[in-house]
Enzyme design. Sequence first.
Site, short mmCIF file in Angstrom:
data_model
loop_
_atom_site.label_atom_id
_atom_site.label_comp_id
_atom_site.label_asym_id
_atom_site.label_seq_id
_atom_site.Cartn_x
_atom_site.Cartn_y
_atom_site.Cartn_z
CB CYS A 115 60.88 39.92 4.60
SG CYS A 115 60.29 38.70 3.44
CG HIS A 279 57.72 41.92 6.28
ND1 HIS A 279 57.53 42.47 5.03
CD2 HIS A 279 57.75 40.57 6.10
CE1 HIS A 279 57.48 41.50 4.13
NE2 HIS A 279 57.60 40.33 4.75
CG ASN A 309 55.23 39.60 1.62
OD1 ASN A 309 56.11 40.41 1.39
ND2 ASN A 309 55.40 38.57 2.44
#
Length: 352
Positions: A115, A279, A309
Amino acid sequence: MRSKIKGTGYYVPDNVVTNFDLEKIMDTSDAWIQERTGIKERRYAQKGKETTSTMATKAAQRAMQQAGVSAEDIDFIILATLSPDYYFPGAAVLVQRMLGLQKKEIGALDIRTQCTGFIYGLSIGDQFIRSGMYKNILVIGAEMHSMGMDMSTKGRNISVIFGDGAGAVVLQATNEEGSGIITTNLHSNGDFAEELAMISPGCHAGYHEQNPAKYGAESATVFDSVFITPKIVEDGLYFPNMNGQLVFKNAVVKFTQTIEEALRDAGKRKEDIDMLIPHQANLRISQFIQKRMGLEDDRVWNNIQRYGNTTAASIPIALAEAVENKAISEGDLVCLSAFGSGFTWGSVLFYF
Ligand code: ACO
């Protein structure tokens, strides 16, 4: 010499998968997913036609078009992904080939910090530009999660969260005052490596034997192998695992620390941030950070509701979308920040 984000671009597949679509294949509900994560829908790539590198290439082409540069102007490619087309080589060389840059033989680097991958990529690109080594660098984040998730009820805590897509920027050398990247910071803590991970296939023999209390006595025999065994395939142990609550607790602390560190390094205050792009891990995490930072809704960009995501792709997709929607203007102070598997975390602060 500084590096400026000269162009942005993103690509998401056409195939929209709603929470209601997931309800049909596993025991989950739109209400559970929205309440816990804020996600309404995500995109899945077209299997057999699209891959991480094809999506990355499309995003890169859009970023180059916006920057007014051609592929021949690019000196280096950095690609962050945890879902490359091949186990090896990395996907950056595939992007290089798709852009027709084999003859130029420029370097192409894959980043493996999940991430936080795009943040690491931007920081590395920034150092190359500041040192004078390169003038135009493509920094890309791309993921195809849909190829490797457990879509049964067993895997629902993870599979409902992730989606596919790619985002890219052209990082360009500039000596304009009040323009470009001011500071970056990068962090990790390997103590948490297995808490958000996909450890098989791999060569991790021994780790689980040393941690029977954590993973159970049986896991020692299951995992005491190199790369892949019939047992790993039969039991579906090649899917990612996540300790969701531990991730949540660490994320909210580390996001706050890394943003504050960036502000401190740049001599700025929270009030100076025009746009924060976190993020897109989970809408609840982003809302927590927004509250901590005391930022109004129009100073934080969230799109997890529509894309889920997308790991390393989430920040460059959100940045490109914010630019497209004119939510960021030239000269704005923008903060990009991430936390993820590793654990890893970091931020980039720049003038747009
Ligand atoms: N649908 C319905 N029920 C579900 C689902 C689902 N998709 N997933 C799990 N459940 C069930 C569980 O089986 C469990 O049931 P039980 O009580 O009968 O055993 C119950 O819901 C609660 O499960 P938990 O795993 O404890 O769920 P939690 O409330 O912690 O929420 C979540 C999970 C959303 C992942 C949460 O921990 C969280 O927000 N964590 C942050 C981590 C995160 O967002 N990660 C995203 C990716 S990581 C990153 O990008 C940094």
